[in-house]
Design a protein around this motif. Structure first.
Motif, short mmCIF file in Angstrom:
data_model
loop_
_atom_site.label_atom_id
_atom_site.label_comp_id
_atom_site.label_asym_id
_atom_site.label_seq_id
_atom_site.Cartn_x
_atom_site.Cartn_y
_atom_site.Cartn_z
N SER A 129 0.80 -1.23 0.00
CA SER A 129 0.00 0.00 0.00
C SER A 129 0.83 1.27 0.00
O SER A 129 0.42 2.29 -0.57
N HIS A 130 2.01 1.27 0.64
CA HIS A 130 2.78 2.51 0.74
C HIS A 130 3.20 3.03 -0.63
O HIS A 130 3.24 4.24 -0.86
N ARG A 133 0.31 5.16 -2.02
CA ARG A 133 -0.24 6.34 -1.35
C ARG A 133 -0.25 7.52 -2.33
O ARG A 133 0.52 7.56 -3.29
N HIS A 188 7.55 -2.40 3.41
CA HIS A 188 6.90 -1.32 2.66
C HIS A 188 7.95 -0.29 2.22
O HIS A 188 7.96 0.15 1.06
N SER A 303 -3.81 3.75 -2.11
CA SER A 303 -3.33 2.66 -1.26
C SER A 303 -4.10 1.36 -1.54
O SER A 303 -4.28 1.00 -2.69
N ASN A 304 -4.55 0.68 -0.48
CA ASN A 304 -5.17 -0.63 -0.68
C ASN A 304 -6.44 -0.58 -1.51
O ASN A 304 -6.73 -1.51 -2.28
#
Length: 366
Positions: A129-130, A133, A188, A303-304
């Motif tokens: 996810s990072h 962002r 991450h 992200s996710n």
């Protein structure tokens, strides 16, 4: 085409998936959550409340859930140690797999998971996810557009005041016996830094430590030096026991140095410092606010939530998501090479770590 998804894991990080990650994709028809699974029956209320899922579609047993519904894929938001039987179950039901990071507890397990899914002709993605962002994506876009010129150095700092038990993430990380930062958090950070450097990692040197004032059972701090195959240098500082909260989780400082500019991300702001030949020298300093502001990208999902959309598009016949599980083996190799370096005090060849794991999987018949 709407992806019919079974959400496995609805407590802890799974609650965040139920309340933040999945709803935007349900709302626009990207996915339909057809069932939810958690061993803790109380945690299933997150799926009922946030996803409007009928109680009869909530299960405490994954096998029962997959036998009861028509699905296309599963999302696994459970600890890595619990994933293997769930991956096997998904393959048995011919379902694609999306899983939280880290992909596995060991390099060998990561290779085995990837082969199990791919050998069945199925797809597997990992939610890094990072890298996705809004602020990091904007930095990635600026670097890939060539605004910094030829990149030769990438640096990041994650530094927080979380030395006391339970103040960083979840209490279980304080009890881990080996490298909690590297295996749970730095995956991450190292992934997004390698992506900014634009190549595979060649070598890694890591020093990890656990100061006396820490409540961690193992090393919560690490300094990592990477050399990429294209020659770019990457430096990462990850510290959980600082006296001050300098750059917290999701607020990391990232700097990219190139021939034409230095790009700096800090506090979700992105600024550019163009090269000026008339400013050359070694006295003085420029402050972050002196840089030229760079607009952050605009879109509906980050992200996710964005990664779920990418996974669904891939399952529908689109291009593989960048963080597909095979590609994610590079992130896993980075982490376990850093662990080996921290344990041995030696420089470690990252690709050798990956090849050793492949050989071990071959010998085990995976």
């Amino acid at each position: 085409m709407t992806l019919r998804l079974v959400q496995i894991g609805t407590g802890g990080q799974g609650e965040h998936w139920c309340r933040e990650t999945l709803p935007p994709n349900v709302a626009d028809g990207t996915i339909e959550v057809v069932a939810a699974v958690d061993q803790d029956e109380a945690a299933l209320t997150n799926a009922v409340d946030a996803l409007d899922l009928e109680p009869e579609r909530c299960f405490t047993d994954a096998a029962e859930a997959l036998a009861a519904v028509d699905a296309d894929a599963v999302s696994l938001v459970v600890p890595p140690s619990a994933r293997e039987p769930l991956i096997d179950l998904a393959v048995e039901h011919d379902l694609d797999v999306l899983t939280e990071k880290p992909l596995a507890d060991t390099m060998e397990d990561a290779v085995r998971f990837v082969r199990t899914v791919e050998d069945a002709g199925l797809k597997m993605g990992v939610t890094m996810s990072h890298r996705y962002r809004r602020d990091v994506t904007s930095l990635r876009r600026t670097v890939q557009a060539g605004d910094a010129g030829d990149v030769d150095n990438v640096y990041s700092r994650y530094a927080v005041n979380a030395r006391s038990y339970g103040s960083w993430a979840t209490p279980r990380l304080y009890d881990l016996k080996e490298h909690p930062l590297l295996v749970d958090g730095a995956v991450h950070h190292l992934d997004l830094l390698a992506d900014l450097a634009g190549d595979r990692a060649d070598t890694v040197y890591c020093h990890a430590w656990n100061p006396e004032h820490s409540d961690f059972a193992a090393e919560p701090n690490a300094n990592v030096q990477l050399v990429m195959e294209n020659g770019t240098s990457v430096v990462y500082e990850g510290q959980n026991t600082n006296a001050a909260m300098l750059n917290g989780w999701g607020d990391e400082h990232v700097r990219v140095d190139g021939t034409d500019a230095t790009l700096v991300l800090d506090g979700h702001e992105l600024r550019a410092f163009p090269y000026d030949s008339e400013a050359e020298g070694c006295i003085g300093n420029e402050r972050f606010e002196d840089g030229d502001p760079v607009d952050l990208d605009e879109q509906a999902k980050w992200s996710n939530a964005w990664l779920v959309e990418q996974f669904a598009d891939w399952c529908a016949g689109g291009e593989p998501m960048e963080t597909n599980a095979r590609a994610n083996l590079q992130a896993m190799a980075l982490v376990f090479a850093a662990v080996e370096s921290a344990d041995t005090g030696e420089v470690v060849e990252v690709q050798r770590v990956l090849e050793d794991a492949k050989t071990a999987a071959d010998e085990a018949g995976a």
